[in-house]
Design a protein around this motif. Structure first.
Motif, PDB file in Angstrom:
ATOM      1  N   ASP A   5      27.860  -0.567 -11.011  1.00  0.00           N
ATOM      2  CA  ASP A   5      26.410  -0.540 -11.239  1.00  0.00           C
ATOM      3  C   ASP A   5      25.951   0.896 -11.454  1.00  0.00           C
ATOM      4  O   ASP A   5      25.919   1.708 -10.524  1.00  0.00           O
ATOM      5  CB  ASP A   5      25.707  -1.152 -10.021  1.00  0.00           C
ATOM      6  N   ARG A   6      25.621   1.214 -12.693  1.00  0.00           N
ATOM      7  CA  ARG A   6      25.078   2.534 -13.023  1.00  0.00           C
ATOM      8  C   ARG A   6      23.684   2.371 -13.644  1.00  0.00           C
ATOM      9  O   ARG A   6      23.234   3.206 -14.426  1.00  0.00           O
ATOM     10  CB  ARG A   6      26.003   3.272 -13.993  1.00  0.00           C
ATOM     11  N   TYR A   7      23.027   1.255 -13.262  1.00  0.00           N
ATOM     12  CA  TYR A   7      21.695   0.961 -13.776  1.00  0.00           C
ATOM     13  C   TYR A   7      20.641   1.708 -12.966  1.00  0.00           C
ATOM     14  O   TYR A   7      20.801   1.939 -11.766  1.00  0.00           O
ATOM     15  CB  TYR A   7      21.423  -0.546 -13.705  1.00  0.00           C
ATOM     16  N   THR A   8      19.559   2.086 -13.635  1.00  0.00           N
ATOM     17  CA  THR A   8      18.428   2.706 -12.931  1.00  0.00           C
ATOM     18  C   THR A   8      17.334   1.700 -12.626  1.00  0.00           C
ATOM     19  O   THR A   8      16.413   1.985 -11.872  1.00  0.00           O
ATOM     20  CB  THR A   8      17.837   3.854 -13.782  1.00  0.00           C
ATOM     21  N   SER A   9      17.441   0.495 -13.225  1.00  0.00           N
ATOM     22  CA  SER A   9      16.470  -0.561 -12.981  1.00  0.00           C
ATOM     23  C   SER A   9      17.178  -1.907 -13.045  1.00  0.00           C
ATOM     24  O   SER A   9      18.122  -2.079 -13.813  1.00  0.00           O
ATOM     25  CB  SER A   9      15.349  -0.522 -14.032  1.00  0.00           C
ATOM     26  N   GLY A  10      16.727  -2.850 -12.228  1.00  0.00           N
ATOM     27  CA  GLY A  10      17.322  -4.178 -12.238  1.00  0.00           C
ATOM     28  C   GLY A  10      16.370  -5.237 -12.740  1.00  0.00           C
ATOM     29  O   GLY A  10      16.569  -6.422 -12.483  1.00  0.00           O
ATOM     30  N   THR A  11      15.353  -4.812 -13.484  1.00  0.00           N
ATOM     31  CA  THR A  11      14.325  -5.765 -13.901  1.00  0.00           C
ATOM     32  C   THR A  11      14.627  -6.418 -15.246  1.00  0.00           C
ATOM     33  O   THR A  11      14.347  -7.592 -15.441  1.00  0.00           O
ATOM     34  CB  THR A  11      12.957  -5.074 -13.972  1.00  0.00           C
ATOM     35  N   VAL A  12      15.202  -5.674 -16.183  1.00  0.00           N
ATOM     36  CA  VAL A  12      15.519  -6.230 -17.507  1.00  0.00           C
ATOM     37  C   VAL A  12      17.041  -6.271 -17.625  1.00  0.00           C
ATOM     38  O   VAL A  12      17.676  -5.289 -17.994  1.00  0.00           O
ATOM     39  CB  VAL A  12      14.910  -5.383 -18.641  1.00  0.00           C
ATOM     40  N   VAL A  13      17.611  -7.413 -17.303  1.00  0.00           N
ATOM     41  CA  VAL A  13      19.067  -7.499 -17.223  1.00  0.00           C
ATOM     42  C   VAL A  13      19.695  -8.113 -18.465  1.00  0.00           C
ATOM     43  O   VAL A  13      20.925  -8.121 -18.589  1.00  0.00           O
ATOM     44  CB  VAL A  13      19.496  -8.306 -15.977  1.00  0.00           C
ATOM     45  N   ASP A  14      18.876  -8.644 -19.376  1.00  0.00           N
ATOM     46  CA  ASP A  14      19.437  -9.340 -20.537  1.00  0.00           C
ATOM     47  C   ASP A  14      19.277  -8.575 -21.844  1.00  0.00           C
ATOM     48  O   ASP A  14      19.462  -9.126 -22.919  1.00  0.00           O
ATOM     49  CB  ASP A  14      18.812 -10.732 -20.678  1.00  0.00           C
ATOM     50  N   VAL A  15      18.952  -7.283 -21.757  1.00  0.00           N
ATOM     51  CA  VAL A  15      18.775  -6.453 -22.953  1.00  0.00           C
ATOM     52  C   VAL A  15      19.738  -5.270 -22.872  1.00  0.00           C
ATOM     53  O   VAL A  15      19.760  -4.542 -21.881  1.00  0.00           O
ATOM     54  CB  VAL A  15      17.322  -5.946 -23.077  1.00  0.00           C
ATOM     55  N   TRP A  16      20.542  -5.102 -23.917  1.00  0.00           N
ATOM     56  CA  TRP A  16      21.517  -4.018 -23.948  1.00  0.00           C
ATOM     57  C   TRP A  16      20.817  -2.674 -24.066  1.00  0.00           C
ATOM     58  O   TRP A  16      19.994  -2.449 -24.947  1.00  0.00           O
ATOM     59  CB  TRP A  16      22.473  -4.200 -25.126  1.00  0.00           C
ATOM     60  N   GLY A  17      21.148  -1.772 -23.100  1.00  0.00           N
ATOM     61  CA  GLY A  17      20.520  -0.461 -23.098  1.00  0.00           C
ATOM     62  C   GLY A  17      21.432   0.590 -22.507  1.00  0.00           C
ATOM     63  O   GLY A  17      22.633   0.360 -22.273  1.00  0.00           O
ATOM     64  N   ALA A  18      20.864   1.766 -22.241  1.00  0.00           N
ATOM     65  CA  ALA A  18      21.667   2.901 -21.769  1.00  0.00           C
ATOM     66  C   ALA A  18      22.343   2.605 -20.438  1.00  0.00           C
ATOM     67  O   ALA A  18      23.476   3.049 -20.183  1.00  0.00           O
ATOM     68  CB  ALA A  18      20.774   4.135 -21.644  1.00  0.00           C
ATOM     69  N   GLY A  19      21.683   1.850 -19.571  1.00  0.00           N
ATOM     70  CA  GLY A  19      22.292   1.506 -18.292  1.00  0.00           C
ATOM     71  C   GLY A  19      23.529   0.647 -18.454  1.00  0.00           C
ATOM     72  O   GLY A  19      24.498   0.770 -17.688  1.00  0.00           O
ATOM     73  N   ASP A  20      23.509  -0.228 -19.462  1.00  0.00           N
ATOM     74  CA  ASP A  20      24.687  -1.050 -19.738  1.00  0.00           C
ATOM     75  C   ASP A  20      25.849  -0.183 -20.213  1.00  0.00           C
ATOM     76  O   ASP A  20      26.997  -0.400 -19.824  1.00  0.00           O
ATOM     77  CB  ASP A  20      24.353  -2.096 -20.807  1.00  0.00           C
ATOM     78  N   VAL A  21      25.546   0.795 -21.057  1.00  0.00           N
ATOM     79  CA  VAL A  21      26.595   1.693 -21.551  1.00  0.00           C
ATOM     80  C   VAL A  21      27.231   2.444 -20.386  1.00  0.00           C
ATOM     81  O   VAL A  21      28.461   2.526 -20.267  1.00  0.00           O
ATOM     82  CB  VAL A  21      26.027   2.673 -22.592  1.00  0.00           C
ATOM     83  N   ARG A  22      26.392   2.997 -19.502  1.00  0.00           N
ATOM     84  CA  ARG A  22      26.929   3.743 -18.354  1.00  0.00           C
ATOM     85  C   ARG A  22      27.761   2.829 -17.447  1.00  0.00           C
ATOM     86  O   ARG A  22      28.851   3.201 -16.991  1.00  0.00           O
ATOM     87  CB  ARG A  22      25.788   4.363 -17.550  1.00  0.00           C
ATOM     88  N   SER A  23      27.247   1.658 -17.188  1.00  0.00           N
ATOM     89  CA  SER A  23      27.931   0.743 -16.266  1.00  0.00           C
ATOM     90  C   SER A  23      29.227   0.217 -16.872  1.00  0.00           C
ATOM     91  O   SER A  23      30.251   0.098 -16.177  1.00  0.00           O
ATOM     92  CB  SER A  23      27.001  -0.420 -15.910  1.00  0.00           C
TER      93      SER A  23
END
Length: 289
Positions: free
Chosen positions: A239-257
């Motif tokens: 888990d390298r996400y900064t937010s857990g609110t929008v989990v179904d949209v590919w973004g920078a947190g997904d790349v890091r994680s």
């Protein structure tokens, strides 16, 4: 034509290919890495898969097999295409062409040594391990026409039993490293039996989301597949996400994680860039949606 590269394996092409001789029958050679010497009284921890993969792509490239197989996790790395010779057996110049005498001569190194310790448990023989991935490995090698026979007998002990040169040239099938002419090794000591799995998953097996392709993962892509992947990355402590609110949209947190997951698998460099590939995706086991 069968797959030159085993679909379940991480492709790590080290180059230096050399053709096999299709005038001879197809063969496979079974090895164990045997990287440490342990005893029942003094077992040793098994080395990480990534360490052996690094060895075969680095200083040990001159001894690399086609496939490195982890029988505890079912991981694979492949260093040569099926139709190239590999280098895990000694091949005397002008001799019996131990690494080329066949349509294919596929060499497999199982990550194992006798009395290795994994998660606190000691394993004396390869067949005592879970042998995860064996069915997939066997199916791929069989697709190249290697018959389910041991011309010199299935290995049952760490002992030398050299194959006569004429039999080596004329009989296809599976050979232990202990059988190969011109060599002096005694491995693998044991090997799993041939078997087959029913086509498709059984009702008791979980259904995982198939790899959607690297192009699927574009910034802003919204999908339940991404949400399911998010949950698995969190469960794998990536888990390298900064937010857990929008989990179904590919973004920078997904790349890091996802990059953290790739590094956990032992990948590095461009192979750990945060963009899913088939090897890492299949091992993440994202639930079907």
């Amino acid at each position: 034509m069968p797959d030159l590269w085993m679909p379940q394996a991480l492709k790590v092409d080290i180059g230096d290919h050399g053709s096999c001789d299709s005038a001879f029958p197809a063969k496979a050679i079974a090895h164990i890495t045997g990287d440490l010497e342990a005893t029942a009284e003094a077992p040793l921890d098994l080395l990480p898969f990534a360490s052996l993969q690094g060895f075969f792509t680095g200083s040990g490239s001159g001894k690399a097999p086609h496939v490195l197989w982890d029988p505890f996790t079912g991981e694979f790395a492949q260093f040569f295409p099926a139709t190239s010779r590999s280098k895990a057996v000694f091949d005397k110049t002008g001799g019996t062409r131990t690494n080329r005498a066949g349509k294919v001569v596929i060499q497999v190194e199982a990550l194992f040594f006798p009395h290795c310790r994994v998660n606190g448990k000691v394993f004396a023989r390869l067949v005592d391990t879970p042998c995860r991935g064996w069915d997939e490995l066997h199916a791929w090698i069989s697709s190249w026409g290697v018959p389910d026979v041991w011309p010199m007998g299935r290995p049952t002990s760490l002992s030398r039993h050299t194959c006569p040169a004429e039999k080596w040239r004329t009989q296809g099938g599976w050979y232990a490293h202990a059988h190969v002419p011109e060599n002096d090794h005694v491995d693998p000591g044991s090997w799993p039996e041939f078997g087959s799995r029913p086509a498709g998953p059984s009702p008791a097996e979980p259904r995982f989301e198939p790899f959607p392709g690297a192009s699927f993962f574009q910034m802003g892509r919204k999908s339940p597949v991404i949400a399911a992947m998010h949950g698995r990355l969190v469960a794998e402590d990536c888990d390298r996400y900064t937010s857990g609110t929008v989990v179904d949209v590919w973004g920078a947190g997904d790349v890091r994680s996802y990059a953290a997951w790739q590094r956990k698998l032992g990948l590095a460099g461009d192979a750990a860039d945060g963009v899913p590939g088939r090897f890492s995706w299949d091992r993440l086991e994202v639930p079907g949606v």
